[in-house]
Motif scaffolding. Structure first.
Motif, short mmCIF file in Angstrom:
data_model
loop_
_atom_site.label_atom_id
_atom_site.label_comp_id
_atom_site.label_asym_id
_atom_site.label_seq_id
_atom_site.Cartn_x
_atom_site.Cartn_y
_atom_site.Cartn_z
N PHE A 1 -6.69 -2.73 -8.65
CA PHE A 1 -6.71 -1.27 -8.78
C PHE A 1 -7.44 -0.64 -7.60
CE2 PHE A 1 -5.38 -2.72 -12.81
CZ PHE A 1 -4.49 -1.74 -13.22
N SER A 2 -6.78 0.38 -7.02
CA SER A 2 -7.21 0.89 -5.72
C SER A 2 -8.57 1.57 -5.73
CB SER A 2 -6.16 1.87 -5.18
OG SER A 2 -5.93 2.90 -6.10
N MET A 3 -8.96 2.14 -6.84
CA MET A 3 -10.24 2.88 -6.87
C MET A 3 -11.36 2.07 -7.51
SD MET A 3 -10.01 5.64 -5.33
CE MET A 3 -8.59 5.65 -4.27
N ASN B 1 -3.02 3.49 -12.82
CA ASN B 1 -2.07 3.15 -11.76
C ASN B 1 -2.10 4.19 -10.64
OD1 ASN B 1 -1.08 0.73 -12.67
ND2 ASN B 1 0.70 1.61 -13.72
N HIS B 2 -1.70 3.73 -9.45
CA HIS B 2 -1.71 4.59 -8.26
C HIS B 2 -0.73 5.77 -8.40
CE1 HIS B 2 -0.85 5.58 -3.97
NE2 HIS B 2 -2.16 5.46 -3.92
N ALA B 3 -1.06 6.85 -7.70
CA ALA B 3 -0.25 8.09 -7.76
C ALA B 3 1.23 7.83 -7.44
CB ALA B 3 -0.82 9.11 -6.79
N SER B 4 1.50 6.89 -6.55
CA SER B 4 2.90 6.64 -6.18
C SER B 4 3.68 6.00 -7.33
CB SER B 4 2.99 5.78 -4.92
OG SER B 4 2.22 4.60 -5.07
N ILE B 5 2.99 5.26 -8.18
CA ILE B 5 3.64 4.71 -9.38
C ILE B 5 3.91 5.86 -10.35
CG2 ILE B 5 3.30 3.25 -11.43
CD1 ILE B 5 1.75 1.30 -9.72
N THR C 1 2.04 -2.10 -13.33
CA THR C 1 0.59 -2.10 -13.11
C THR C 1 0.27 -2.35 -11.63
OG1 THR C 1 -1.50 -3.17 -13.75
CG2 THR C 1 0.43 -4.60 -13.63
N ASP C 2 -0.86 -1.80 -11.19
CA ASP C 2 -1.43 -2.26 -9.93
C ASP C 2 -1.87 -3.71 -10.14
OD1 ASP C 2 -1.30 0.41 -9.11
OD2 ASP C 2 -3.39 0.55 -8.53
N GLY C 3 -1.82 -4.54 -9.09
CA GLY C 3 -2.39 -5.90 -9.18
C GLY C 3 -3.90 -5.80 -9.07
N THR D 1 8.05 3.00 -1.45
CA THR D 1 8.51 1.81 -2.19
C THR D 1 8.38 2.05 -3.69
OG1 THR D 1 7.58 0.49 -0.38
CG2 THR D 1 8.36 -0.71 -2.31
N ASN D 2 7.19 2.45 -4.11
CA ASN D 2 7.00 2.66 -5.56
C ASN D 2 7.96 3.72 -6.10
OD1 ASN D 2 5.12 0.84 -6.61
ND2 ASN D 2 3.43 1.94 -5.65
N VAL D 3 8.04 4.84 -5.37
CA VAL D 3 8.91 5.92 -5.84
C VAL D 3 10.36 5.45 -5.87
CG1 VAL D 3 9.83 8.17 -5.15
CG2 VAL D 3 7.36 7.80 -5.17
N SER E 1 7.06 3.18 3.63
CA SER E 1 5.65 3.21 3.20
C SER E 1 5.55 2.59 1.82
CB SER E 1 5.11 4.66 3.14
OG SER E 1 5.67 5.34 2.04
N GLY E 2 4.31 2.31 1.42
CA GLY E 2 4.09 1.80 0.07
C GLY E 2 4.46 2.88 -0.95
N TYR E 3 4.13 4.11 -0.60
CA TYR E 3 4.45 5.25 -1.48
C TYR E 3 5.97 5.31 -1.72
CZ TYR E 3 4.36 9.96 -3.37
OH TYR E 3 4.51 11.05 -4.19
N VAL F 1 4.55 -5.33 -10.48
CA VAL F 1 3.16 -5.40 -10.02
C VAL F 1 3.06 -4.82 -8.61
CG1 VAL F 1 1.20 -6.92 -9.54
CG2 VAL F 1 2.84 -7.53 -11.34
N ASP F 2 2.30 -3.74 -8.49
CA ASP F 2 2.04 -3.16 -7.16
C ASP F 2 0.79 -3.84 -6.60
OD1 ASP F 2 1.38 -1.74 -4.94
OD2 ASP F 2 1.11 0.18 -5.96
N ASP F 3 1.01 -4.78 -5.68
CA ASP F 3 -0.12 -5.56 -5.17
C ASP F 3 -0.57 -5.07 -3.80
OD1 ASP F 3 -1.93 -7.44 -5.93
OD2 ASP F 3 -0.81 -9.16 -5.19
N GLY G 1 4.34 -4.19 -2.48
CA GLY G 1 3.14 -4.28 -1.64
C GLY G 1 3.21 -3.27 -0.52
N THR G 2 2.13 -3.16 0.22
CA THR G 2 2.17 -2.30 1.41
C THR G 2 1.88 -3.16 2.63
OG1 THR G 2 -0.15 -1.73 1.60
CG2 THR G 2 1.14 -0.38 0.12
N LEU G 3 2.32 -2.65 3.76
CA LEU G 3 2.02 -3.29 5.05
C LEU G 3 0.91 -2.50 5.73
CD1 LEU G 3 5.80 -3.65 5.93
CD2 LEU G 3 4.26 -5.51 5.26
N SER G 4 0.35 -1.54 5.02
CA SER G 4 -0.58 -0.58 5.63
C SER G 4 -2.04 -0.87 5.32
CB SER G 4 -0.25 0.83 5.13
OG SER G 4 -0.41 0.87 3.73
N LYS G 5 -2.29 -1.89 4.52
CA LYS G 5 -3.69 -2.17 4.15
C LYS G 5 -4.10 -3.48 4.82
CE LYS G 5 -2.95 0.73 0.16
NZ LYS G 5 -3.27 1.98 0.85
#
Ligand SMILES: Cc1ncc(COP(=O)(O)O)c(C=O)c1O
Length: 370
Positions: free
Chosen positions: A166-168, A118-122, A162-164, A97-99, A93-95, A191-193, A222-226
């Motif tokens: 920002f999710s929110m 930054n996202h919670a997973s970062i 940083t997020d590339g 990956t960051n962790v 998962s993307g989560y 960079v979390d894109d 990155g994620t494959l989930s979005k």
């Protein structure tokens, strides 16, 4: 006893207005909540590829380092080519990956500088690492430089994370400035894109959008989930980073790899992005949405990403409920996911939306918000 304790804590969560619960998304609702920006999760060619991939079985049966290395390297090759980097590594998962990436690379004696939004997973990756962490104000390059100048001499390695996109908020990180700072202070830029891949830079991501070439001191996640429409996450960059992670990253090593059918679906999704004008269509939809949302006074500036924060503060819950009653699925986002006072409806648009969908959304919001 334990049950009672938990019940009391749940009551406190409820009385603070922070209770989370599930909502079922019925078929046929007008969906403004999903991250499936390119509608690839239901694309017939992707679905077909997943069915084909079932020839490998449903599950991968093990970690990549045991029985679970099936078609995954083909996907990693595709991602590396797509992102124009030396190598990539896929996680479940993307989560994860960051962790897994941050906790493996950032060590005791290192300093992480992390954007406030930054996202919670970062954030969790930073917590799990043994490095010291300093938070810089959102996209505030000056604040970042001040923090580095005050601290860099005390540390072995510096990481700017940083997020590339920002999710929110859907805004884009100042990556050109961050890269310059990373070069100047010999830092690594991560960079979390998750929300830029498949969306910006003709789908290649935020770096491409900003004309930034991959380099030795940039690691992309990155994620494959979005926008890719599947499941999983990836990291990519130089060969040595990937090799090091295969040997040290705990969420990679000690977790079952992605189902091979999902891997096939993701490979197909990347091919569709490369070979069709699907990303251009999404960008066209963003322009249409910009116009309609501006006319309705819900945004002031044009967006370049599909994420629109409509900040309604304390009215957020009421508006979200009204939308759901009217078959519009668009969730309210509250504290602690976003800072207090910036509670919002997070509208995410996709390539399948029509102009009329944006208009209906605005009309239904107007029923309860003038
Ligand atoms: C910026 C960012 N990074 C990472 C993730 C986690 O990705 P995944 O849902 O694939 O675990 C998300 C998803 O919410 C995200 O928005």
């Amino acid at each position: 006893m334990f049950r009672e304790k938990l019940r009391k804590e749940i009551e406190i969560i409820k009385s603070n207005g922070l209770y989370r619960f599930f909502r079922e998304k019925n078929d046929g609702v007008l969906d403004f909540s999903s991250n499936d920006y390119l509608c690839l999760s239901k694309h017939p060619k992707v679905v077909e590829a997943v069915k084909e991939g079932l020839k490998y079985g449903v599950g991968s049966t093990g970690s990549r380092l045991t029985s679970g290395n099936i078609n995954h390297q083909r996907l990693e090759g595709k991602i590396a080519e797509f992102k124009e980097v030396e190598r990539s590594l896929v996680y479940s998962s993307g989560y994860a990956t960051n962790v897994g990436v941050i906790s493996a690379l950032c060590k005791k004696g290192d300093l992480i500088l992390s954007d406030k939004l930054n996202h919670a997973s970062i954030i969790d990756g930073c917590r799990l690492s043994k490095a010291d962490v300093l938070i810089y104000n959102h996209c505030d390059v000056e604040h970042l430089v001040n923090l580095i100048e005050e601290n860099w001499k005390k540390y072995n390695n510096l990481f700017i994370i940083t997020d590339g996109v920002f999710s929110m908020d859907g805004d884009v990180a100042p990556l050109r400035d961050l890269k310059k700072i990373a070069d100047e202070f010999n830092a690594i830029l991560i960079v979390d894109d998750a929300h830029g891949t498949g969306v910006l830079g003709n789908g290649r991501g935020t770096l491409k959008h900003l004309n930034l070439k991959p380099s030795d001191n940039i690691i992309q996640i990155g994620t494959l989930s979005k926008a890719i429409g599947g499941l999983g996450g990836f990291v990519c960059g130089i060969e040595e980073v990937v090799e090091y992670l295969i040997n040290t990253s705990r969420s990679f090593i000690y977790s079952t790899s992605l189902p091979p059918c999902i891997v096939e679906g993701c490979i197909k999704a990347f091919e569709i992005i490369e070979k069709t004008d699907i990303v251009k269509k999404l960008q066209k939809n963003i322009k249409t949405a910009n116009r309609i949302f501006k006319e309705n006074g819900f945004i002031e500036e044009d967006n370049i990403t599909p994420i629109y924060p409509f900040i309604f503060k304390e009215k957020t819950v009421l508006i979200a409920e009204h939308l759901i009653k009217n078959n519009i699925f668009c969730v309210g986002i509250r504290y602690p996911t976003v800072p207090r006072g910036s509670e919002r409806i997070r509208v995410s648009i996709n390539v399948g939306h029509k102009k009329e969908d944006f208009e209906v959304l605005c009309e239904r919001i107007r029923d309860v918000y003038q």
